[in-house]
Write a protein that holds these residues in place. Structure first.
Motif, mmCIF file in Angstrom:
data_model
loop_
_atom_site.group_PDB
_atom_site.id
_atom_site.type_symbol
_atom_site.label_atom_id
_atom_site.label_comp_id
_atom_site.label_asym_id
_atom_site.label_seq_id
_atom_site.Cartn_x
_atom_site.Cartn_y
_atom_site.Cartn_z
ATOM 1 N N ALA A 1 0.845 -1.196 0.000
ATOM 2 C CA ALA A 1 0.000 0.000 0.000
ATOM 3 C C ALA A 1 0.879 1.244 0.000
ATOM 4 N N ASN A 2 0.500 2.222 -0.798
ATOM 5 C CA ASN A 2 1.232 3.491 -0.815
ATOM 6 C C ASN A 2 0.313 4.626 -1.222
ATOM 7 N N MET A 3 0.716 5.833 -0.858
ATOM 8 C CA MET A 3 -0.040 7.022 -1.233
ATOM 9 C C MET A 3 0.311 7.379 -2.676
ATOM 10 N N VAL A 4 -0.697 7.654 -3.480
ATOM 11 C CA VAL A 4 -0.494 7.995 -4.882
ATOM 12 C C VAL A 4 0.252 9.332 -4.986
ATOM 13 N N ASP A 5 1.215 9.392 -5.877
ATOM 14 C CA ASP A 5 1.961 10.635 -6.126
ATOM 15 C C ASP A 5 1.157 11.481 -7.106
ATOM 16 N N VAL A 6 0.660 12.628 -6.630
ATOM 17 C CA VAL A 6 -0.150 13.501 -7.484
ATOM 18 C C VAL A 6 0.624 14.743 -7.923
ATOM 19 N N THR A 7 1.924 14.725 -7.720
ATOM 20 C CA THR A 7 2.758 15.891 -8.015
ATOM 21 C C THR A 7 2.542 16.427 -9.428
ATOM 22 N N GLU A 8 2.510 15.556 -10.408
ATOM 23 C CA GLU A 8 2.431 15.972 -11.811
ATOM 24 C C GLU A 8 0.997 16.117 -12.331
ATOM 25 N N LYS A 9 0.015 15.817 -11.504
ATOM 26 C CA LYS A 9 -1.367 15.933 -11.959
ATOM 27 C C LYS A 9 -1.764 17.396 -12.112
ATOM 28 N N THR A 10 -2.722 17.637 -12.976
ATOM 29 C CA THR A 10 -3.221 18.979 -13.246
ATOM 30 C C THR A 10 -4.255 19.383 -12.202
ATOM 31 N N VAL A 11 -4.202 20.624 -11.790
ATOM 32 C CA VAL A 11 -5.213 21.165 -10.886
ATOM 33 C C VAL A 11 -6.497 21.376 -11.685
ATOM 34 N N THR A 12 -7.588 20.801 -11.215
ATOM 35 C CA THR A 12 -8.896 20.994 -11.843
ATOM 36 C C THR A 12 -9.943 21.239 -10.763
ATOM 37 N N GLN A 13 -11.085 21.757 -11.196
ATOM 38 C CA GLN A 13 -12.225 21.898 -10.295
ATOM 39 C C GLN A 13 -12.790 20.502 -10.064
ATOM 40 N N ARG A 14 -12.944 20.141 -8.803
ATOM 41 C CA ARG A 14 -13.436 18.804 -8.482
ATOM 42 C C ARG A 14 -14.595 18.906 -7.509
ATOM 43 N N GLU A 15 -15.555 18.027 -7.706
ATOM 44 C CA GLU A 15 -16.738 18.009 -6.847
ATOM 45 C C GLU A 15 -17.215 16.575 -6.724
ATOM 46 N N ALA A 16 -17.707 16.216 -5.543
ATOM 47 C CA ALA A 16 -18.288 14.893 -5.342
ATOM 48 C C ALA A 16 -19.508 15.020 -4.448
ATOM 49 N N ARG A 17 -20.506 14.213 -4.764
ATOM 50 C CA ARG A 17 -21.718 14.124 -3.950
ATOM 51 C C ARG A 17 -21.893 12.690 -3.496
ATOM 52 N N ALA A 18 -22.290 12.497 -2.233
ATOM 53 C CA ALA A 18 -22.504 11.165 -1.679
ATOM 54 C C ALA A 18 -23.802 11.152 -0.884
ATOM 55 N N GLU A 19 -24.230 9.949 -0.542
ATOM 56 C CA GLU A 19 -25.505 9.781 0.142
ATOM 57 C C GLU A 19 -25.390 8.690 1.197
ATOM 58 N N ALA A 20 -26.168 8.834 2.243
ATOM 59 C CA ALA A 20 -26.382 7.772 3.229
ATOM 60 C C ALA A 20 -27.845 7.829 3.636
ATOM 61 N N ILE A 21 -28.394 6.687 3.984
ATOM 62 C CA ILE A 21 -29.783 6.578 4.416
ATOM 63 C C ILE A 21 -29.783 6.065 5.854
ATOM 64 N N VAL A 22 -30.575 6.697 6.711
ATOM 65 C CA VAL A 22 -30.722 6.242 8.098
ATOM 66 C C VAL A 22 -32.182 5.863 8.307
ATOM 67 N N ARG A 23 -32.418 4.563 8.533
ATOM 68 C CA ARG A 23 -33.780 4.041 8.700
ATOM 69 C C ARG A 23 -34.071 3.873 10.192
ATOM 70 N N MET A 24 -35.275 4.295 10.589
ATOM 71 C CA MET A 24 -35.653 4.244 12.003
ATOM 72 C C MET A 24 -37.158 4.123 12.121
ATOM 73 N N SER A 25 -37.626 4.006 13.343
ATOM 74 C CA SER A 25 -39.066 3.923 13.560
ATOM 75 C C SER A 25 -39.705 5.290 13.334
ATOM 76 N N ALA A 26 -41.001 5.274 13.091
ATOM 77 C CA ALA A 26 -41.749 6.512 12.908
ATOM 78 C C ALA A 26 -41.666 7.369 14.170
#
Length: 158
Positions: free
Chosen positions: A14-39
């Motif tokens: 396991a190793n950390m990816v080297d991002v030194t040479e990568k281009t700076v770009t606008q980045r966005e991510a959306r995620a979701e979680a659901i929490v189920r419970m009683s009424a």
């Protein structure tokens, strides 16, 4: 289509990816979680009468904090300078659940998927923590990436 894991070197370590040479770009991510419970538990949260306080406000803050600390939790994640983190909590009484949707943004060399997923997970865990005295069988379900933009791999949407 064969792809290699990016967090494993030629020796299989396991190793950390080297991002030194990568281009700076606008980045966005959306995620979701659901929490189920009683009424009853959901009604207690929505009424604001929960003895521990505002469950949604606390979960929102927990999600934002978790996004900012993702590299401390997930070993091979880069520390990122997030420019925006949102955590939306939407109760769905007709389904006895809370839908959590997070969004993380930045200009950088690596994506923010893990930050969005960590924010959603931490918000869900906070709801559980604040409500476990009332209901122990709350279910956290469906943690997933909804969408990501930016970077070499481009746009992904569920």
């Amino acid at each position: 289509m064969s792809q290699e894991f990016t967090h494993v070197n030629a020796s299989g370590e396991a190793n950390m990816v080297d991002v030194t040479e990568k281009t700076v770009t606008q980045r966005e991510a959306r995620a979701e979680a659901i929490v189920r419970m009683s009424a009853e538990t959901l009604a207690l949260i929505m009424s604001g009468d929960h003895h521990k306080g505002d469950v949604f406000a606390t979960a929102r803050i927990a999600g934002i904090q978790a996004a900012k600390k993702t590299s401390d939790i997930i070993p091979l994640c880069h520390p990122l300078m997030l420019t925006k983190v949102t955590v939306e909590l939407t109760p769905e009484p007709e389904n006895n659940l809370v839908r959590i949707e997070t969004c993380c943004k930045l200009s950088g060399k690596t994506g923010v998927e893990m930050e969005a997923l960590t924010a959603a997970s931490a918000a869900a865990l906070t709801i559980y923590d604040m409500c476990k005295a009332v209901q122990k069988d709350i279910i956290i379900d469906g943690v997933k990436l909804l969408e990501k933009t930016g970077g070499k791999s481009g746009h992904f949407k569920v």
